[in-house]
Design an enzyme around this catalytic site. Sequence first.
Site, PDB file in Angstrom:
ATOM      1  N   GLY A  11      -7.815   1.679  -7.659  1.00 47.72           N
ATOM      2  CA  GLY A  11      -8.036   0.300  -7.206  1.00 47.72           C
ATOM      3  C   GLY A  11      -9.052  -0.377  -7.417  1.00 47.72           C
ATOM      4  O   GLY A  11      -9.965  -0.147  -8.170  1.00 47.72           O
ATOM      5  N   TYR A 140      -3.620  -6.808   8.489  1.00 46.94           N
ATOM      6  CA  TYR A 140      -4.691  -6.151   7.506  1.00 46.94           C
ATOM      7  C   TYR A 140      -6.027  -5.859   8.717  1.00 46.94           C
ATOM      8  O   TYR A 140      -6.581  -4.668   8.727  1.00 46.94           O
ATOM      9  CB  TYR A 140      -5.066  -6.830   6.566  1.00 46.94           C
ATOM     10  CG  TYR A 140      -6.228  -6.164   5.532  1.00 46.94           C
ATOM     11  CD1 TYR A 140      -6.158  -5.227   5.127  1.00 46.94           C
ATOM     12  CD2 TYR A 140      -7.235  -7.017   5.491  1.00 46.94           C
ATOM     13  CE1 TYR A 140      -7.114  -4.671   4.162  1.00 46.94           C
ATOM     14  CE2 TYR A 140      -8.559  -6.564   4.858  1.00 46.94           C
ATOM     15  CZ  TYR A 140      -8.326  -5.380   4.081  1.00 46.94           C
ATOM     16  OH  TYR A 140      -9.415  -4.687   3.370  1.00 46.94           O
TER      17      TYR A 140
END
Length: 322
Positions: A11, A140
């Site tokens: 990532g 989130y």
Amino acid sequence: MRTIVVTGALGQIGTELVPYLRERYGAEQVIATDVKAAPDAEEAGPYAALDVMDGEAFYEVVQKHRADTIIHLAALLSATAEAKPLFAWQLNMGGLLNALETARQLGCSVFTPSSIAAFGAGVPKLGTPQDAPQRPSTLYGISKVSGELLCDYYYLKYGVDTRGLRLPGLISYAAAPGGGTTDYAVDMYRQAVSSGSYTSYIAEGTYMDMMYMPDALESIVRLMEADPAKLAHRNAYNVSAMSIEPGMIGAAIRKQLPDFRLDYCVDPVRQAIAESWPDALDVSAAEEEWGFRPQYDLGAMTADMLRELRLRLPQVPPVKAG
């Protein structure tokens, strides 16, 4: 840290953190993991395919390599999490729980990043305090607050050495934008080099905290190497290097690329997320407790970003005279 397992190694952060750690601690001491097989990654050093939602597999990887540290990066980012909230909760919280359980059983320390998204309405937008109330309006952000509390719980109940940073938007030349609200900044630099123009989905004048990736990498290592006796806010340190808005980045780019054009077409979903976050964090706790000191301001970051991207991306062809 002696032997380190990194999840989410392919990532945005992991792409740069893994080689940074290998240079510092030795290639064989840093085990990169991600959800898919990656032959290229395997050539650079130890690598294992790992679904962090599989607790048994998580334990086996850490035990096999006799790791003493888990750097848990695997998570869904802000805008993507809003599009897939159920999966985001399962991944962000289930993966973290497996990291913490593995650490509890094997005696590891754990780093996991929190975010400026952990804040919401009702906090000062400027100089947002370290201990401000946290009422985020995004899935989130909710997962990040929950993660901070879960790490606190494992530290207080089980003595797991948990540590974390509330990261701002991270700007990097190595990884393409990955679904975060602040990723407009990364994309702007990339488009400046490859096309000479950019249309921002974040409105002009929308300030958010940012940090250049080299400062983030150094901050992670510095925190993990810090004296635990000095860490009063061990799982949730505010960190940032600059509070900036799209126009400021555009102006910095134009100092080197005078013909760069910046336009706006605001995405209401990501704009709402951005407006729910602080404009500028108070980072004094990180400075006082473990010596946080970012090195890059907007000008230095812009110069380095453009220099590195020119080496990596196709560039705008020069305009012919006449």
